[in-house]
Design a protein around this motif. Sequence first.
Motif, PDB file in Angstrom:
ATOM      1  N   SER A 212      85.060  25.755  81.741  1.00  0.00           N
ATOM      2  CA  SER A 212      84.639  24.934  82.871  1.00  0.00           C
ATOM      3  C   SER A 212      84.392  23.510  82.378  1.00  0.00           C
ATOM      4  O   SER A 212      83.964  23.300  81.240  1.00  0.00           O
ATOM      5  CB  SER A 212      83.365  25.494  83.517  1.00  0.00           C
ATOM      6  N   LEU A 213      84.687  22.548  83.231  1.00  0.00           N
ATOM      7  CA  LEU A 213      84.512  21.145  82.882  1.00  0.00           C
ATOM      8  C   LEU A 213      83.207  20.639  83.470  1.00  0.00           C
ATOM      9  O   LEU A 213      82.985  20.712  84.674  1.00  0.00           O
ATOM     10  CB  LEU A 213      85.679  20.313  83.426  1.00  0.00           C
ATOM     11  N   ARG A 214      82.346  20.127  82.611  1.00  0.00           N
ATOM     12  CA  ARG A 214      81.099  19.514  83.061  1.00  0.00           C
ATOM     13  C   ARG A 214      81.207  18.000  82.880  1.00  0.00           C
ATOM     14  O   ARG A 214      81.558  17.538  81.793  1.00  0.00           O
ATOM     15  CB  ARG A 214      79.918  20.054  82.248  1.00  0.00           C
ATOM     16  N   PRO A 215      80.929  17.233  83.934  1.00  0.00           N
ATOM     17  CA  PRO A 215      81.073  15.772  83.848  1.00  0.00           C
ATOM     18  C   PRO A 215      80.316  15.157  82.678  1.00  0.00           C
ATOM     19  O   PRO A 215      80.772  14.186  82.072  1.00  0.00           O
ATOM     20  CB  PRO A 215      80.516  15.285  85.185  1.00  0.00           C
ATOM     21  N   GLU A 216      79.164  15.737  82.319  1.00  0.00           N
ATOM     22  CA  GLU A 216      78.377  15.150  81.227  1.00  0.00           C
ATOM     23  C   GLU A 216      79.090  15.234  79.879  1.00  0.00           C
ATOM     24  O   GLU A 216      78.795  14.457  78.959  1.00  0.00           O
ATOM     25  CB  GLU A 216      77.000  15.825  81.128  1.00  0.00           C
ATOM     26  N   GLU A 217      80.048  16.149  79.758  1.00  0.00           N
ATOM     27  CA  GLU A 217      80.795  16.261  78.509  1.00  0.00           C
ATOM     28  C   GLU A 217      81.729  15.071  78.288  1.00  0.00           C
ATOM     29  O   GLU A 217      82.179  14.822  77.178  1.00  0.00           O
ATOM     30  CB  GLU A 217      81.621  17.546  78.503  1.00  0.00           C
ATOM     31  N   LEU A 218      82.026  14.338  79.349  1.00  0.00           N
ATOM     32  CA  LEU A 218      82.946  13.212  79.238  1.00  0.00           C
ATOM     33  C   LEU A 218      82.254  11.933  78.782  1.00  0.00           C
ATOM     34  O   LEU A 218      82.918  10.974  78.389  1.00  0.00           O
ATOM     35  CB  LEU A 218      83.629  12.972  80.586  1.00  0.00           C
ATOM     36  N   ALA A 219      80.936  11.896  78.871  1.00  0.00           N
ATOM     37  CA  ALA A 219      80.172  10.716  78.438  1.00  0.00           C
ATOM     38  C   ALA A 219      80.683   9.439  79.089  1.00  0.00           C
ATOM     39  O   ALA A 219      80.912   8.426  78.431  1.00  0.00           O
ATOM     40  CB  ALA A 219      80.198  10.589  76.910  1.00  0.00           C
ATOM     41  N   ILE A 220      80.892   9.482  80.405  1.00  0.00           N
ATOM     42  CA  ILE A 220      81.370   8.308  81.131  1.00  0.00           C
ATOM     43  C   ILE A 220      80.215   7.314  81.295  1.00  0.00           C
ATOM     44  O   ILE A 220      79.187   7.656  81.878  1.00  0.00           O
ATOM     45  CB  ILE A 220      81.923   8.718  82.511  1.00  0.00           C
ATOM     46  N   PRO A 221      80.362   6.080  80.778  1.00  0.00           N
ATOM     47  CA  PRO A 221      79.236   5.133  80.787  1.00  0.00           C
ATOM     48  C   PRO A 221      79.056   4.413  82.112  1.00  0.00           C
ATOM     49  O   PRO A 221      78.085   3.702  82.292  1.00  0.00           O
ATOM     50  CB  PRO A 221      79.607   4.147  79.677  1.00  0.00           C
TER      51      PRO A 221
END
Length: 231
Positions: A212-221
């Motif tokens: 599953s993809l969690r948005p926090e794993e992408l570290a989008i600033p």
Amino acid sequence: MNRTDRLYGLVEELRAVSPRPRSARRLAERFEVSVRTIERDLAALQQSGLPIWAEPGRTGGYVIDASATLGPAGFTLDEALAVLIGLGGLQHSPFRQSARTAARKVLAVMPDGDAARASALASRVHFLESDDDAVVPTAFAAALRSDRVVRLRYQDAGGAESVRDVEPLGSIEKDGQWYLVAWCRLRDGVRAFRGDRMRSVEVTDERPPKRSLRPEELAIPYGRLRSVMDD
């Protein structure tokens, strides 16, 4: 292109130009196969019950009865215009080929007068693009929908190339750049791969484990993720 995709593509090609005929030679050039292959495919479509027939003569070819093969569409003029604009915005995306055929379908299922009006209005809408806008390989789309492990030959921002086996999880678009979000086996974590830096894309036969993809794993600033299907 496999045979199933080609059969579907043949129907869409004939629908797009109906009621005008399309020669087997031109269809063969379009799908990069022999005329004999096209004739076999069209015979198979005819046997399946599709209303396709051949018109003889120098300007003849194959014709499909689009009215008998298309269902009604309930688009209003504004809805059709919105769809055409949205599809037109995908010109440099990995989905550009499908966007072109989808736009033709939208117009094909509308009454002739409404289709002409929607097309005329859409022609007034323009996108301001840079001459050096990146073009993402269409194989990006195949990687996204494949549900398979994908082998990328990828060039990073510094120009260094590497080969990565990745498990696609989704995609992000920002300011015209398309990113394939995937679990990278080389880095053992989630990474975003920019489409225009993909030098080759190979879909393997291996099915990846469920992740599953969690948005926090992408570290989008900055910004926030919004799904295409959000209300």
